[in-house]
Design an enzyme around this catalytic site. Structure first.
Site, PDB file in Angstrom:
ATOM      1  N   ASP A   1      96.522  46.413   3.723  1.00  0.00           N
ATOM      2  CA  ASP A   1      97.537  45.368   3.551  1.00  0.00           C
ATOM      3  C   ASP A   1      98.894  45.909   3.105  1.00  0.00           C
ATOM      4  O   ASP A   1      99.733  45.159   2.619  1.00  0.00           O
ATOM      5  CB  ASP A   1      97.049  44.332   2.540  1.00  0.00           C
ATOM      6  CG  ASP A   1      96.782  44.929   1.166  1.00  0.00           C
ATOM      7  OD1 ASP A   1      96.754  46.162   1.051  1.00  0.00           O
ATOM      8  OD2 ASP A   1      96.596  44.155   0.206  1.00  0.00           O
ATOM      9  N   GLU A   2      99.114  47.211   3.269  1.00  0.00           N
ATOM     10  CA  GLU A   2     100.344  47.821   2.747  1.00  0.00           C
ATOM     11  C   GLU A   2     100.911  48.820   3.750  1.00  0.00           C
ATOM     12  O   GLU A   2     100.188  49.647   4.295  1.00  0.00           O
ATOM     13  CB  GLU A   2     100.034  48.513   1.412  1.00  0.00           C
ATOM     14  CG  GLU A   2     101.229  49.062   0.684  1.00  0.00           C
ATOM     15  CD  GLU A   2     100.842  49.700  -0.635  1.00  0.00           C
ATOM     16  OE1 GLU A   2     101.750  50.036  -1.406  1.00  0.00           O
ATOM     17  OE2 GLU A   2      99.629  49.868  -0.891  1.00  0.00           O
TER      18      GLU A   2
ATOM     19  N   ASP B   1     103.990  44.520   1.695  1.00  0.00           N
ATOM     20  CA  ASP B   1     102.707  44.255   1.039  1.00  0.00           C
ATOM     21  C   ASP B   1     102.321  42.804   1.301  1.00  0.00           C
ATOM     22  O   ASP B   1     103.090  41.883   1.010  1.00  0.00           O
ATOM     23  CB  ASP B   1     102.814  44.507  -0.460  1.00  0.00           C
ATOM     24  CG  ASP B   1     101.451  44.666  -1.128  1.00  0.00           C
ATOM     25  OD1 ASP B   1     100.443  44.367  -0.459  1.00  0.00           O
ATOM     26  OD2 ASP B   1     101.403  45.064  -2.294  1.00  0.00           O
TER      27      ASP B   1
END
Length: 387
Positions: free
Chosen positions: A98-99, A4
């Site tokens: 973003d993960e 993350d």
């Protein structure tokens, strides 16, 4: 492995504007009517979080700096990270911009998985200058929870067999996917920590929650058999705008739609994509939302997409009602370059697109754009193009 990127939007903004480092930042739309898309840890200390209204956020943290956000920069940063991961690991799933989830099963025959995970993180930090955290565990749920414990900018390994020990002191609200309603019921029975939940019998959970009781029981013990879904290209791109004042002027709305469609079609060409479906989203002042879409021939050209979007606006909009939000989506994407239409296109048209894309790629989006896409009230002289 769960990855993350910490406060991703904020981190990207700080990369290009170091003056924002160490300050309370709120990224979102209009300070009065928008929604918080992301916020810095400095703002979170005051209770600000993603998804809350901007008005409430600035009440909690009045000294925060408001940043509208730049989705082009965020997309580029996400692509950089994805490229690094793609080069270093055998199998991964991109859960969001973003993960990521990464499957390192079997790599222990050749090297230590934790060492590899650390190398992936360090390379991302070095090449993108963005803070990143990861959790390593036997399943997706515990890995994600380990990442949350490692933040900000840290890493944490939960060895197989120690999942229950790791989870026990955490609040039940830390379980991903456990809703507020379920948590409230558990609180009513005095169950506040995951350790409390681990001591509850499965029969009790099934009686109170039905089939979901099995899911809760597994999560409390770190049992998660969900597999990594391999990364695949996205099937749609979209953009939308929430107005600070409701708009009922058709000309203004068309101008905004032209600008949005131009932005998306440029992105399609940059990513070597074509769209075969376009859609418009309208939200009225009372939050009533409508969508209208239509199938089209595969294309990435504005001179085809823009008339289609204008027609959708005419069909979807009740002209007597002011609009609060408007959006454009291009979907059913596939890989491919723009196909020349032998009956409508000419060499000048194709060269124009190529020149526009080269200039905008070098100097930034909207360096060159259609005059019709320059919003009323903020128009600047553009010597290159006119409608």
């Amino acid at each position: 492995m769960h990855i993350d990127l910490d406060s991703f939007f904020v981190s990207v903004e700080r990369k290009f504007n170091p003056e924002l480092i160490g300050k309370a930042i709120i990224i979102g739309g209009d300070a009065r009517r928008g929604v918080v898309a992301s916020c810095s840890y400095e703002a979170r200390k005051f209770g600000v979080h993603s998804g809350m209204s901007s008005r409430d956020a600035f009440k909690l943290c009045p000294h925060a700096i408001s940043v509208r956000g730049n989705h082009h920069l965020y997309s580029e940063a996400s692509r950089e990270v994805t490229k690094i991961i793609d080069e270093m690991v055998p199998l991964y799933q991109k859960a969001s911009v973003d993960e990521f989830y990464i499957d390192l099963t079997g790599t222990d025959r050749f090297f230590d998985p934790y060492t590899l995970a650390s190398q992936v993180r360090q390379r991302i930090i070095k090449e993108t200058e963005l803070p990143i955290s990861f959790g390593l565990a036997s399943g997706k749920t515990v890995a994600k929870m380990a990442t949350n414990r490692a933040k900000p900018n840290g890493q944490l390994f939960v060895p197989h067999g120690s999942e229950m020990q790791f989870l026990a002191p955490l609040p039940i609200s830390a379980i991903p996917g456990l809703g507020e309603s379920t948590a409230s019921k558990l609180y009513a029975y005095g169950i506040e920590k995951i350790g409390d939940l681990q001591r509850v019998e499965l029969r009790f959970l099934e009686t109170v929650f039905g089939k979901a009781g099995n899911w809760i029981w597994d999560k409390a013990r770190g049992i998660d058999h969900a597999e990594i879904v391999p990364h695949s290209d996205r099937k749609s791109i979209s953009t939308e705008r929430t107005f600070s004042t409701n708009i009922s002027d058709g000309r203004t709305l068309e101008s905004i739609l032209v600008s949005m469609t131009e932005e998306l079609s440029s992105k399609l060409r940059r990513e070597n994509k074509l769209a075969s479906c376009l859609a418009i989203k309208i939200r009225y002042a009372n939050f009533e939302t409508h969508m209208q879409q239509e199938k089209i021939a595969l294309t990435s050209a504005e001179h085809i997409l823009i008339p289609g979007i204008k027609n959708l606006l005419k069909r979807a909009w009740n002209h007597h009602r002011p609009i609060r939000l408007i959006g454009v989506r291009l979907s059913q994407l596939c890989t491919g370059s723009y196909q020349i239409n032998l009956f409508e296109d000419n060499e000048q048209q194709i060269k124009l697109y190529q020149a526009m894309d080269q200039i905008n790629f070098r100097f930034g989006d909207k360096t060159v754009c259609r005059a019709a896409g320059m919003e009323i009230g903020t128009r600047n002289f553009n010597p290159f193009l006119k409608e």
